[in-house]
Scaffold this motif. Sequence first.
Motif, mmCIF file in Angstrom:
data_model
loop_
_atom_site.group_PDB
_atom_site.id
_atom_site.type_symbol
_atom_site.label_atom_id
_atom_site.label_comp_id
_atom_site.label_asym_id
_atom_site.label_seq_id
_atom_site.Cartn_x
_atom_site.Cartn_y
_atom_site.Cartn_z
ATOM 1 N N UNK A 143 0.833 -1.201 0.000
ATOM 2 C CA UNK A 143 0.000 0.000 0.000
ATOM 3 C C UNK A 143 0.868 1.251 0.000
ATOM 4 N N UNK A 144 1.928 1.253 0.806
ATOM 5 C CA UNK A 144 2.825 2.413 0.848
ATOM 6 C C UNK A 144 3.489 2.658 -0.507
ATOM 7 N N UNK A 145 3.898 1.581 -1.166
ATOM 8 C CA UNK A 145 4.512 1.713 -2.485
ATOM 9 C C UNK A 145 3.506 2.262 -3.484
ATOM 10 N N UNK A 146 2.269 1.784 -3.406
ATOM 11 C CA UNK A 146 1.218 2.266 -4.316
ATOM 12 C C UNK A 146 0.967 3.752 -4.086
ATOM 13 N N UNK A 147 0.887 4.150 -2.828
ATOM 14 C CA UNK A 147 0.654 5.553 -2.507
ATOM 15 C C UNK A 147 1.801 6.413 -3.018
ATOM 16 N N UNK A 148 3.041 5.937 -2.839
ATOM 17 C CA UNK A 148 4.201 6.688 -3.307
ATOM 18 C C UNK A 148 4.169 6.865 -4.823
ATOM 19 N N UNK A 149 3.795 5.802 -5.534
ATOM 20 C CA UNK A 149 3.724 5.872 -6.990
ATOM 21 C C UNK A 149 2.626 6.837 -7.436
ATOM 22 N N UNK A 150 1.462 6.754 -6.787
ATOM 23 C CA UNK A 150 0.358 7.648 -7.142
ATOM 24 C C UNK A 150 0.693 9.095 -6.800
ATOM 25 N N UNK A 151 1.435 9.279 -5.703
ATOM 26 C CA UNK A 151 1.851 10.625 -5.319
ATOM 27 C C UNK A 151 2.792 11.221 -6.365
ATOM 28 N N UNK A 152 3.684 10.393 -6.896
ATOM 29 C CA UNK A 152 4.591 10.840 -7.950
ATOM 30 C C UNK A 152 3.810 11.230 -9.202
ATOM 31 N N UNK A 153 2.808 10.422 -9.543
ATOM 32 C CA UNK A 153 1.975 10.741 -10.703
ATOM 33 C C UNK A 153 1.232 12.066 -10.502
ATOM 34 N N UNK A 154 0.714 12.264 -9.280
ATOM 35 C CA UNK A 154 -0.006 13.505 -8.979
ATOM 36 C C UNK A 154 0.936 14.699 -9.085
ATOM 37 N N UNK A 155 2.142 14.555 -8.561
ATOM 38 C CA UNK A 155 3.120 15.642 -8.634
ATOM 39 C C UNK A 155 3.459 15.975 -10.082
ATOM 40 N N UNK A 156 3.648 14.929 -10.897
ATOM 41 C CA UNK A 156 3.963 15.150 -12.313
ATOM 42 C C UNK A 156 2.817 15.860 -13.027
ATOM 43 N N UNK A 157 1.581 15.488 -12.664
ATOM 44 C CA UNK A 157 0.412 16.124 -13.274
ATOM 45 C C UNK A 157 0.332 17.600 -12.879
ATOM 46 N N UNK A 158 0.694 17.898 -11.640
ATOM 47 C CA UNK A 158 0.674 19.286 -11.166
ATOM 48 C C UNK A 158 1.761 20.104 -11.869
ATOM 49 N N UNK A 159 2.940 19.512 -12.031
ATOM 50 C CA UNK A 159 4.029 20.202 -12.739
ATOM 51 C C UNK A 159 3.602 20.508 -14.172
ATOM 52 N N UNK A 160 2.945 19.537 -14.791
ATOM 53 C CA UNK A 160 2.483 19.735 -16.163
ATOM 54 C C UNK A 160 1.431 20.835 -16.237
ATOM 55 N N UNK A 161 0.545 20.869 -15.251
ATOM 56 C CA UNK A 161 -0.525 21.874 -15.251
ATOM 57 C C UNK A 161 0.023 23.273 -14.988
ATOM 58 N N UNK A 162 0.968 23.386 -14.090
ATOM 59 C CA UNK A 162 1.508 24.692 -13.721
ATOM 60 C C UNK A 162 2.640 25.150 -14.634
ATOM 61 N N UNK A 163 3.389 24.187 -15.153
ATOM 62 C CA UNK A 163 4.605 24.522 -15.884
ATOM 63 C C UNK A 163 5.788 24.515 -14.933
ATOM 64 N N UNK A 164 6.950 24.182 -15.439
ATOM 65 C CA UNK A 164 8.138 24.062 -14.592
ATOM 66 C C UNK A 164 8.455 25.359 -13.848
#
Length: 212
Positions: A143-164
């Motif tokens: 579960x912790x690994x899954x959460x970490x992976x999903x958190x990384x995906x969420x962060x990447x999506x936020x970076x894409x939405x905001x721009x670097x």
Amino acid sequence: MKMQNKIFKALTGEPAVVQQIDGRQVEIHYMNDTPFLAQFAGRGRFAEWTSDGKAFKLIVEKGYFEAMDGFYTEEINKVWINFLVSVGKKYRKVTAIFLGGIALLYLIVALVGILWFPDQLTNILIGSLIVVLGANIVQTRYVRKYIANENTKARDAIVQALGDKKYNELLQKQDEYYKAYYKFDEETTETEATEIDTENESTDNGDEDYGN
């Protein structure tokens, strides 16, 4: 998916912002207007999501909310809600499988012990308990690994939405706000500690009350 449901129910005041995201209502409340400021900000958490399973309420420290301008838009909050919903579904699924597996294991072990090894039933049950504890460790890590992976995906999506550029600017603002906020608290704490020490020396009773 319920999260911090007691806090959700306690947030009855007028929200600072109301959003509609994929049919879900999202209320943003200033943490400063709630009884939870010390509970969360004192541990370095300036934002906390809550939900009753349908709607969402986000409490954010007011100064932090203002400093992180553009971070709590509907577009960004949608990313976080999708993350929270995804993690909640996975947690429920894994927990249901784990609990179902435990029940089945104990039933089989109990039947085998009673029918064929009644003299060793206690040892068999202890052994199955060790297996369950091991399975629990595996489940927790998964579960912790899954959460970490999903958190990384969420962060990447936020970076894409905001721009670097915007994302890095917000990271800088976040770091600066943390330093400014806790520098103030440390100075206040040191002043209070000095006053307490002076009082203790004058009374010389050796008693200190740290109760909350």
